[in-house]
Design a protein around this motif. Structure first.
Motif, short mmCIF file in Angstrom:
data_model
loop_
_atom_site.label_atom_id
_atom_site.label_comp_id
_atom_site.label_asym_id
_atom_site.label_seq_id
_atom_site.Cartn_x
_atom_site.Cartn_y
_atom_site.Cartn_z
N PHE A 1 1.36 3.95 -0.30
CA PHE A 1 0.34 4.64 -1.07
C PHE A 1 0.47 4.48 -2.59
N THR A 2 1.52 5.03 -3.18
CA THR A 2 1.58 5.09 -4.64
C THR A 2 1.96 3.77 -5.29
N ASN A 3 2.68 2.93 -4.61
CA ASN A 3 3.06 1.62 -5.14
C ASN A 3 2.55 0.52 -4.21
N ASN A 4 1.33 0.68 -3.74
CA ASN A 4 0.72 -0.30 -2.86
C ASN A 4 0.75 -1.67 -3.54
N ILE A 5 1.32 -2.66 -2.85
CA ILE A 5 1.59 -3.98 -3.44
C ILE A 5 0.32 -4.66 -3.94
N ILE A 6 -0.80 -4.43 -3.27
CA ILE A 6 -2.05 -5.08 -3.68
C ILE A 6 -2.79 -4.24 -4.73
N LEU A 7 -2.75 -2.93 -4.61
CA LEU A 7 -3.57 -2.09 -5.48
C LEU A 7 -2.86 -1.61 -6.74
N THR A 8 -1.54 -1.75 -6.82
CA THR A 8 -0.84 -1.40 -8.07
C THR A 8 -0.27 -2.62 -8.76
N ILE B 1 0.01 -17.56 4.21
CA ILE B 1 0.91 -16.42 4.03
C ILE B 1 2.17 -16.89 3.31
N THR B 2 2.53 -18.15 3.52
CA THR B 2 3.71 -18.70 2.86
C THR B 2 3.60 -18.57 1.35
N VAL B 3 2.43 -18.80 0.81
CA VAL B 3 2.26 -18.74 -0.65
C VAL B 3 1.63 -17.43 -1.11
N ASN B 4 1.57 -16.43 -0.22
CA ASN B 4 1.09 -15.11 -0.61
C ASN B 4 2.14 -14.50 -1.53
N CYS B 5 1.79 -14.30 -2.77
CA CYS B 5 2.77 -13.84 -3.75
C CYS B 5 3.27 -12.43 -3.44
N ALA B 6 2.57 -11.67 -2.60
CA ALA B 6 3.07 -10.35 -2.22
C ALA B 6 4.37 -10.47 -1.44
N ILE B 7 4.49 -11.51 -0.62
CA ILE B 7 5.70 -11.70 0.20
C ILE B 7 6.90 -11.96 -0.71
N LEU B 8 6.75 -12.87 -1.64
CA LEU B 8 7.83 -13.16 -2.58
C LEU B 8 8.08 -11.97 -3.50
N VAL C 1 1.00 -10.29 8.01
CA VAL C 1 1.65 -10.10 6.71
C VAL C 1 2.71 -9.01 6.82
N THR C 2 2.42 -7.93 7.52
CA THR C 2 3.41 -6.86 7.70
C THR C 2 4.64 -7.37 8.43
N PHE C 3 4.42 -8.12 9.48
CA PHE C 3 5.53 -8.69 10.26
C PHE C 3 6.38 -9.60 9.38
N VAL C 4 5.72 -10.50 8.67
CA VAL C 4 6.44 -11.45 7.80
C VAL C 4 7.15 -10.71 6.67
N LEU C 5 6.47 -9.76 6.03
CA LEU C 5 7.08 -9.00 4.94
C LEU C 5 8.33 -8.26 5.40
N THR C 6 8.23 -7.61 6.54
CA THR C 6 9.36 -6.82 7.04
C THR C 6 10.58 -7.70 7.27
N PHE C 7 10.37 -8.79 7.99
CA PHE C 7 11.52 -9.61 8.38
C PHE C 7 12.03 -10.49 7.25
N THR C 8 11.14 -11.01 6.41
CA THR C 8 11.64 -11.85 5.31
C THR C 8 12.36 -11.03 4.25
N THR C 9 11.94 -9.77 4.07
CA THR C 9 12.65 -8.92 3.12
C THR C 9 14.09 -8.68 3.59
#
Length: 195
Positions: A14-21, A111-118, A46-54
Protein backbone atom coordinates in the motif's frame (compact mmCIF):
# COMPACT_ATOMS: atom_id res chain seq x y z
CA UNK A 1 15.38 -0.18 15.08
CA UNK A 2 14.47 -3.17 12.94
CA UNK A 3 11.19 -2.96 11.05
CA UNK A 4 8.70 -5.77 11.64
CA UNK A 5 8.49 -7.97 8.49
CA UNK A 6 4.66 -7.76 8.50
CA UNK A 7 4.91 -3.96 8.43
CA UNK A 8 7.22 -4.26 5.42
CA UNK A 9 4.69 -6.56 3.71
CA UNK A 10 1.78 -4.14 4.12
CA UNK A 11 3.92 -1.10 3.32
CA UNK A 12 5.10 -2.76 0.09
CA UNK A 13 1.49 -3.36 -0.94
CA UNK A 14 0.00 0.00 0.00
CA UNK A 15 2.19 2.87 1.20
CA UNK A 16 5.33 2.02 -0.78
CA UNK A 17 3.66 0.39 -3.77
CA UNK A 18 6.50 -0.20 -6.25
CA UNK A 19 4.51 1.10 -9.23
CA UNK A 20 2.58 3.94 -7.59
CA UNK A 21 5.31 5.44 -5.38
CA UNK A 22 8.49 4.60 -7.29
CA UNK A 23 6.95 4.27 -10.79
CA UNK A 24 9.01 1.15 -11.48
CA UNK A 25 7.58 -1.30 -14.01
CA UNK A 26 5.59 1.26 -16.00
CA UNK A 27 6.23 -0.28 -19.44
CA UNK A 28 4.35 -3.51 -18.89
CA UNK A 29 1.91 -1.74 -16.57
CA UNK A 30 0.72 0.53 -19.38
CA UNK A 31 0.96 -2.05 -22.17
CA UNK A 32 -0.81 -5.00 -20.51
CA UNK A 33 -3.39 -3.23 -18.35
CA UNK A 34 -6.12 -3.22 -20.99
CA UNK A 35 -7.63 -6.62 -20.02
CA UNK A 36 -8.32 -7.72 -16.43
CA UNK A 37 -7.58 -11.41 -17.04
CA UNK A 38 -4.26 -10.70 -18.74
CA UNK A 39 -3.34 -8.14 -16.07
CA UNK A 40 -4.07 -10.62 -13.31
CA UNK A 41 -2.01 -13.30 -15.05
CA UNK A 42 0.94 -10.98 -15.54
CA UNK A 43 0.57 -9.72 -11.98
CA UNK A 44 0.74 -13.26 -10.65
CA UNK A 45 3.82 -13.97 -12.76
CA UNK A 46 5.48 -10.75 -11.57
CA UNK A 47 4.63 -11.58 -7.94
CA UNK A 48 6.07 -15.06 -8.31
CA UNK A 49 9.25 -13.78 -9.96
CA UNK A 50 9.63 -10.89 -7.50
CA UNK A 51 9.26 -13.14 -4.47
CA UNK A 52 11.75 -15.76 -5.57
CA UNK A 53 14.33 -13.52 -7.23
CA UNK A 54 14.44 -11.26 -4.17
CA UNK A 55 15.24 -14.27 -1.99
CA UNK A 56 17.73 -15.68 -4.51
CA UNK A 57 19.45 -12.32 -4.82
CA UNK A 58 19.52 -11.97 -1.03
CA UNK A 59 21.29 -15.32 -0.70
CA UNK A 60 23.70 -14.57 -3.54
CA UNK A 61 24.50 -11.10 -2.25
CA UNK A 62 25.00 -12.01 1.41
CA UNK A 63 26.58 -15.46 0.99
CA UNK A 64 28.61 -15.06 -2.20
CA UNK A 65 29.23 -11.44 -3.18
CA UNK A 66 29.79 -9.93 0.29
CA UNK A 67 32.20 -12.62 1.56
CA UNK A 68 34.23 -12.34 -1.65
CA UNK A 69 34.19 -8.53 -1.60
CA UNK A 70 32.34 -8.40 -4.93
CA UNK A 71 29.41 -6.20 -3.88
CA UNK A 72 29.97 -3.93 -6.88
CA UNK A 73 28.94 -6.80 -9.18
CA UNK A 74 25.46 -6.96 -7.68
CA UNK A 75 23.78 -5.28 -10.68
CA UNK A 76 25.15 -7.81 -13.15
CA UNK A 77 24.54 -10.79 -10.89
CA UNK A 78 20.99 -9.67 -10.01
CA UNK A 79 20.13 -9.22 -13.69
CA UNK A 80 21.51 -12.66 -14.57
CA UNK A 81 19.55 -14.25 -11.70
CA UNK A 82 16.35 -12.50 -12.77
CA UNK A 83 16.82 -13.45 -16.44
CA UNK A 84 17.46 -17.10 -15.62
CA UNK A 85 14.48 -17.29 -13.28
CA UNK A 86 12.14 -15.61 -15.79
CA UNK A 87 13.22 -18.13 -18.44
CA UNK A 88 12.26 -20.92 -16.06
CA UNK A 89 8.87 -19.30 -15.35
CA UNK A 90 8.28 -18.76 -19.07
CA UNK A 91 8.91 -22.43 -19.83
CA UNK A 92 6.57 -23.51 -17.03
CA UNK A 93 3.78 -21.15 -18.10
CA UNK A 94 4.13 -22.21 -21.74
CA UNK A 95 3.93 -25.86 -20.77
CA UNK A 96 1.13 -25.78 -18.17
CA UNK A 97 -0.84 -22.58 -18.91
CA UNK A 98 -0.74 -22.15 -22.71
CA UNK A 99 -3.75 -19.78 -22.81
CA UNK A 100 -2.06 -17.40 -20.37
CA UNK A 101 1.22 -17.80 -22.26
CA UNK A 102 -0.39 -16.69 -25.53
CA UNK A 103 -2.41 -13.94 -23.84
CA UNK A 104 0.74 -12.44 -22.30
CA UNK A 105 2.64 -12.79 -25.58
CA UNK A 106 5.84 -10.79 -25.65
CA UNK A 107 5.25 -9.36 -22.18
CA UNK A 108 6.17 -12.55 -20.32
CA UNK A 109 9.81 -12.48 -21.45
CA UNK A 110 9.78 -8.73 -20.81
CA UNK A 111 9.44 -9.44 -17.08
CA UNK A 112 13.20 -9.90 -17.30
CA UNK A 113 13.64 -6.21 -18.05
CA UNK A 114 10.84 -5.02 -15.75
CA UNK A 115 12.73 -2.51 -13.64
CA UNK A 116 10.45 -3.24 -10.66
CA UNK A 117 12.06 -6.69 -10.34
CA UNK A 118 15.59 -5.28 -10.22
CA UNK A 119 14.47 -2.32 -8.10
CA UNK A 120 13.08 -4.56 -5.36
CA UNK A 121 16.35 -6.52 -5.17
CA UNK A 122 18.34 -3.29 -4.96
CA UNK A 123 16.02 -1.80 -2.32
CA UNK A 124 16.44 -4.99 -0.32
CA UNK A 125 20.22 -4.46 -0.26
CA UNK A 126 20.09 -0.68 0.30
CA UNK A 127 17.62 -0.99 3.19
CA UNK A 128 19.64 -3.86 4.70
CA UNK A 129 16.70 -6.24 5.07
CA UNK A 130 17.19 -9.68 6.55
CA UNK A 131 15.96 -12.83 4.78
CA UNK A 132 12.38 -12.74 6.11
CA UNK A 133 12.07 -9.00 5.49
CA UNK A 134 13.38 -9.50 1.94
CA UNK A 135 10.93 -12.33 1.28
CA UNK A 136 7.95 -10.33 2.49
CA UNK A 137 9.14 -7.17 0.73
CA UNK A 138 9.42 -9.08 -2.57
CA UNK A 139 6.03 -10.73 -2.12
CA UNK A 140 4.36 -7.50 -0.98
CA UNK A 141 5.84 -5.56 -3.90
CA UNK A 142 4.45 -8.18 -6.29
CA UNK A 143 1.01 -8.08 -4.67
CA UNK A 144 1.06 -4.26 -4.77
CA UNK A 145 2.07 -4.29 -8.44
CA UNK A 146 -0.71 -6.81 -9.18
CA UNK A 147 -3.25 -4.75 -7.27
CA UNK A 148 -2.30 -1.65 -9.24
CA UNK A 149 -2.32 -3.30 -12.69
CA UNK A 150 -5.66 -5.07 -12.09
CA UNK A 151 -7.21 -1.83 -10.80
CA UNK A 152 -5.88 -0.04 -13.88
CA UNK A 153 -7.33 -2.75 -16.15
CA UNK A 154 -10.73 -2.31 -14.51
CA UNK A 155 -10.56 1.45 -14.93
CA UNK A 156 -9.42 1.18 -18.55
CA UNK A 157 -12.29 -1.19 -19.27
CA UNK A 158 -14.69 1.48 -18.03
CA UNK A 159 -12.84 4.21 -19.93
CA UNK A 160 -13.67 2.48 -23.23
CA UNK A 161 -17.21 3.79 -22.78
CA UNK A 162 -16.22 7.25 -21.53
CA UNK A 163 -15.80 10.35 -23.62
CA UNK A 164 -12.04 10.81 -23.48
CA UNK A 165 -10.56 13.66 -25.55
CA UNK A 166 -8.97 12.32 -28.74
CA UNK A 167 -5.45 13.41 -27.76
CA UNK A 168 -5.60 11.57 -24.44
CA UNK A 169 -6.83 8.19 -25.66
CA UNK A 170 -4.59 5.21 -24.90
CA UNK A 171 -1.38 5.85 -22.96
CA UNK A 172 -2.21 9.49 -22.22
CA UNK A 173 -5.28 8.80 -20.12
CA UNK A 174 -3.56 5.74 -18.61
CA UNK A 175 -0.74 7.90 -17.26
CA UNK A 176 -3.20 10.45 -15.90
CA UNK A 177 -5.20 7.70 -14.16
CA UNK A 178 -1.94 6.22 -12.80
CA UNK A 179 -1.14 9.60 -11.27
CA UNK A 180 -4.58 9.75 -9.68
CA UNK A 181 -4.17 6.21 -8.35
CA UNK A 182 -0.78 7.21 -6.90
CA UNK A 183 -2.45 10.15 -5.14
CA UNK A 184 -5.06 7.77 -3.71
CA UNK A 185 -2.36 5.43 -2.40
CA UNK A 186 -0.57 8.38 -0.79
CA UNK A 187 -3.59 8.49 1.52
CA UNK A 188 -2.26 5.27 3.08
CA UNK A 189 1.14 6.85 3.79
CA UNK A 190 0.08 8.02 7.24
CA UNK A 191 -0.34 4.39 8.27
CA UNK A 192 3.23 3.20 7.77
CA UNK A 193 6.22 4.18 5.66
CA UNK A 194 9.37 2.18 5.01
CA UNK A 195 12.67 3.67 3.88
Amino acid sequence: MEINPVVILFAAIFTNNIILTNFLGMCSFIAVSSEIKTSLGLGQAVTFVLTFTTVLNYVIYHHVLEPLGLESFRFIVFIITIAAFVQLVEMIVERYLPNLYYALGIFLPLITVNCAILGVSLFMVIREYNMLQSLLFGFGSGVGWTLAIVAMAGIRKRLKYAKVPKGLEGPGITIIVTGLMALAFIGFSGIVQIQ
